[in-house]
Write an enzyme that holds these catalytic residues in place. Structure first.
Site, PDB file in Angstrom:
ATOM      1  N   TYR A  64      12.949  17.991   9.634  1.00 15.55           N
ATOM      2  CA  TYR A  64      12.905  16.997  10.714  1.00 15.55           C
ATOM      3  C   TYR A  64      11.539  17.030  11.388  1.00 15.55           C
ATOM      4  CZ  TYR A  64      13.953  14.898  15.300  1.00 15.55           C
ATOM      5  OH  TYR A  64      13.950  14.127  16.444  1.00 15.55           O
ATOM      6  N   SER A  67       8.753  13.716  18.833  1.00 15.09           N
ATOM      7  CA  SER A  67       9.404  14.912  19.352  1.00 15.09           C
ATOM      8  C   SER A  67       8.358  15.979  19.633  1.00 15.09           C
ATOM      9  CB  SER A  67      10.413  15.452  18.320  1.00 15.09           C
ATOM     10  OG  SER A  67      10.881  16.740  18.668  1.00 15.09           O
TER      11      SER A  67
END
Length: 249
Positions: free
Chosen positions: A154, A141
């Protein structure tokens, strides 16, 4: 690397980025195996595609991972591409310094996004190494570069995957297994709706398309959309990249 006539495993392939990758690769003449925990949703996704096999599988379950690796070796000995896409994310309404339950959220994310990925990759590498050409694709990400205030734990799990991916690539540099990292920004999927993905994210099909193009051109790190700008800024000033991602002046 060729993007036709492969046998591809995609974890978390029933929706979002995983489904779009499955669709684009199946359309190019690859046999695609998709996994997911929700059997009904998984089978519904597979019914929309051609040349796709659905296997219900929970990446966080070590016993299921061993069973999957055994099944793949028996039924799909030609498997040559692993796409580690399955993931889990918690969003925070307040800062990580003021939030509660942080350790529990971090443990779940680290187990799902990092430890499970390492476990599956380790078990499938012997099979991948038997192929004339093979690949591991780890989906991280933009927050692996600059962590997000809404997704701090995360972000940490994806940073761990980023580090692991770089060293896996280095370790396999003289083998037939190539290692790619797909780094999307905010994407318009159900996965990211709590942090505004449905309204502000890019299409999942764009992410999948960039991956296919990168595979064809052996581009190891794929900085999709805004990730490219954050990556460039991070090389100049990590602090500025962090502030830019989080909208801090």
């Amino acid at each position: 690397m060729k993007t036709t006539n492969n046998t591809v495993l995609i974890t978390g392939g029933s929706m979002g980025i995983g489904f779009e990758i499955a669709q684009q690769l199946s359309e190019k003449g690859n046999h695609v195996i998709i996994t997911g925990r929700d059997k009904n949703r998984l089978e519904a996704a597979a019914a929309k595609l051609n040349n796709v096999t659905a296997i219900a599988y929970d990446v966080t379950d070590a016993a299921q991972t061993t069973q999957l690796a055994t099944r793949l070796a028996d039924e799909f000995p030609q498997l040559n591409i692993l796409i580690n896409n399955a993931g889990y994310a918690s969003s925070y309404e307040t800062s990580v310094a003021d939030a509660t339950g942080v350790a529990e959220k971090a443990a779940l994310e680290m187990n799902t996004n990092y430890l499970s990925l390492v476990r599956l990759t380790e078990q499938l590498l012997p099979q991948l190494r038997k192929q004339e050409a093979a690949a591991v694709v780890n989906v991280t990400s933009i927050v692996a570069i600059a962590p997000g205030m809404r997704t701090p734990t995360y972000s940490a799990s994806k940073a761990a995957v980023h580090a692991y991916t770089r060293l896996l690539r280095l370790s396999l540099k003289d083998s037939t297994v190539k290692v790619f990292e797909l780094m999307p920004p905010l994407v318009a999927t159900e996965f990211s709706k709590e942090i505004g993905g449905l309204e502000n994210g890019i299409p999942a099909a764009q992410v999948a398309g960039d991956l296919v193009n990168a595979l064809e051109n052996n581009k190891w790190e794929i900085h999709v959309g805004a990730t490219a700008q954050i990556f460039a800024l991070d090389r100049q000033s990590p602090e500025q990249a962090l502030h830019a991602l989080n909208g801090v002046a």
